[in-house]
Scaffold this motif. Sequence first.
Motif, short mmCIF file in Angstrom:
data_model
loop_
_atom_site.label_atom_id
_atom_site.label_comp_id
_atom_site.label_asym_id
_atom_site.label_seq_id
_atom_site.Cartn_x
_atom_site.Cartn_y
_atom_site.Cartn_z
N PHE A 10 -10.69 -2.22 13.44
CA PHE A 10 -10.79 -1.21 14.54
C PHE A 10 -12.04 -1.38 15.36
N LYS A 11 -12.34 -1.04 16.26
CA LYS A 11 -13.66 -1.35 17.34
C LYS A 11 -14.72 -1.01 16.67
N ARG A 12 -14.81 0.17 15.73
CA ARG A 12 -15.77 0.29 15.04
C ARG A 12 -16.28 -0.40 13.77
N GLY A 13 -15.36 -1.30 13.57
CA GLY A 13 -15.58 -2.13 12.57
C GLY A 13 -14.61 -2.11 11.21
N LEU A 14 -14.00 -0.73 11.07
CA LEU A 14 -13.35 -0.71 9.65
C LEU A 14 -12.04 -1.62 9.83
N HIS A 15 -11.75 -2.12 8.69
CA HIS A 15 -10.67 -3.16 8.51
C HIS A 15 -9.54 -2.55 7.60
N LEU A 16 -8.40 -2.47 8.00
CA LEU A 16 -7.15 -2.12 7.01
C LEU A 16 -6.45 -3.28 6.77
N LYS A 17 -6.26 -3.24 5.47
CA LYS A 17 -5.67 -4.56 4.61
C LYS A 17 -4.25 -4.71 4.99
N ASN A 18 -3.51 -3.72 5.39
CA ASN A 18 -1.97 -3.64 5.92
C ASN A 18 -1.91 -3.08 7.10
N ARG A 19 -0.77 -2.86 7.84
CA ARG A 19 -0.25 -1.89 8.90
C ARG A 19 0.31 -0.72 8.44
N LEU A 20 0.22 -0.41 7.26
CA LEU A 20 0.90 0.89 6.80
C LEU A 20 -0.22 1.97 6.38
N VAL A 21 0.30 3.20 6.90
CA VAL A 21 -0.59 4.23 6.80
C VAL A 21 0.14 5.40 6.18
N VAL A 22 -0.45 6.15 5.11
CA VAL A 22 0.23 7.41 4.73
C VAL A 22 -0.03 8.52 5.91
N ALA A 23 0.99 9.21 6.42
CA ALA A 23 1.12 10.06 7.24
C ALA A 23 0.28 11.34 6.85
N ALA A 309 4.09 -0.32 18.25
CA ALA A 309 2.83 0.47 17.57
C ALA A 309 2.15 -0.49 16.82
N ASP A 310 1.07 -0.35 16.52
CA ASP A 310 0.11 -1.37 15.77
C ASP A 310 0.14 -1.05 14.45
N LEU A 311 0.26 0.19 13.81
CA LEU A 311 0.65 0.78 12.81
C LEU A 311 1.68 1.58 12.49
N ALA A 312 2.17 1.62 11.30
CA ALA A 312 3.25 2.46 11.03
C ALA A 312 2.81 3.59 9.98
N ALA A 313 3.01 4.82 10.12
CA ALA A 313 2.62 5.81 9.45
C ALA A 313 4.04 6.41 8.76
N VAL A 314 3.89 6.40 7.40
CA VAL A 314 4.85 6.86 6.41
C VAL A 314 4.82 8.01 5.67
N GLY A 315 5.53 9.09 5.49
CA GLY A 315 5.30 10.31 5.08
C GLY A 315 6.12 10.50 3.87
N ARG A 316 7.44 11.07 4.24
CA ARG A 316 8.35 11.50 3.21
C ARG A 316 8.59 10.62 2.23
N ALA A 317 8.86 9.43 2.55
CA ALA A 317 9.29 8.24 1.80
C ALA A 317 8.13 7.92 0.72
N ILE A 318 6.87 8.21 1.00
CA ILE A 318 5.90 7.99 0.05
C ILE A 318 5.94 9.37 -0.97
N LEU A 319 6.20 10.31 -0.57
CA LEU A 319 6.14 11.69 -1.27
C LEU A 319 7.30 11.41 -2.39
N ILE A 320 8.34 10.79 -2.13
CA ILE A 320 9.45 10.55 -2.97
C ILE A 320 9.33 9.21 -3.96
N ASP A 321 8.68 8.32 -3.51
CA ASP A 321 8.46 7.15 -4.22
C ASP A 321 7.10 6.69 -3.95
#
Length: 367
Positions: A10-23, A309-321
């Motif tokens: 991101f512009k403020r310098g934080l780096h994410l290791k992959n393009r997945l986010v927990v919603a 999109a640049d990132l994908a947010a996953v919610g219910r799927a991660i609740l289950i697994d």
Amino acid sequence: MNNLDSGLTFKRGLHLKNRLVVAPMTTKMSFFDGVVTNDEVDYYALRTGEVGAFITAAANVHEGGKGWDGELGVYDDRFIPGLAKLAAAIKKNNTKAILQIFHGGRMTDSKVLHGAQPVAPSAIAAQRPDAQTPRELTEAEIFEILESFKLATERAIKAGFDGVEIHGANTYLIQQFFSPHSNRRTDVWGGTLEKRFKFINDLVEGVTDVVDQSDVTDFIVGYRFSPEEYETPGIRLSDTLFLVDQLSNKSLDYLHLSSSNYRNHSVSDEFKEKPIIEYIKETINDRLPLIGVGDIRTGADVKEVLVNADLAAVGRAILIDPHWVQKVLDGQEQLIRTELSHYDRDELRISNGVWGFLEGMMPERLK
């Protein structure tokens, strides 16, 4: 898998290791007073470590903005120790912790507020069963709430989070200021589209100024929004494209679309040619990263979302697994758990609040 595991900075310098986010998902696991519980920490800890970032459930920035019981609190310094414990639990294996901050506005009731009347931009009840008519905020109260978002951001920094997400979606107070249904004001805070944007403008500038004037590094600020309302009058996609255009010029690090399904099309006739997310991406025009979300169940879904999109947010799927992310990254999707039973609840740290959330969103996958 395409650019899924390529990471993003991101512009403020934080780096994410992959393009997945927990919603961000409602848990109702905090104590009655908003303090983090050990069960809540365990719930987050079980689902982190594989994903690039984890966005928490909404944390209330003002005592009068509590939306439901079991909600995180961030409106007082006494919450910092618990929030620090939560942030530390999330920040495993270089996963970044993002605190979502919000005010419920009229989307609450006097029982939750211990007898106080809900507040909103105008004294207009929401169009939902048993909705209470809120009290119109005074200008002094508006400034107080804007200040509370800034103080909440300071507390998130002190607690060790890697960022905050301003929750301007799902009909809560920030969206209420932008909506012509909930905002009928005739002063500087309402009326024209530009005036209805003023609260958001001032809030975003206040929060980003707090970050930039602090000594924190690699701390990001995101903004989540809902594209449309079904009320009349209400927010339409044309309004949201104005909002997105304005926000894309702000000192934000990302925008986050709130949607039940990433394939959704607009209810407006003039925007039915393609999915909403495509119109949003075109409007941003690469000025900010966009998080796409909505019923992502497979790696193929992620690939499709990342087209726009640049990132994908996953919610219910991660609740289950809880290991959904690693199974997708490793190409082992046949091992993904797709249903949840009562027998699994203890193992997966599924509380009554989370189970209730799932019952409302995906009853067909509960056994």
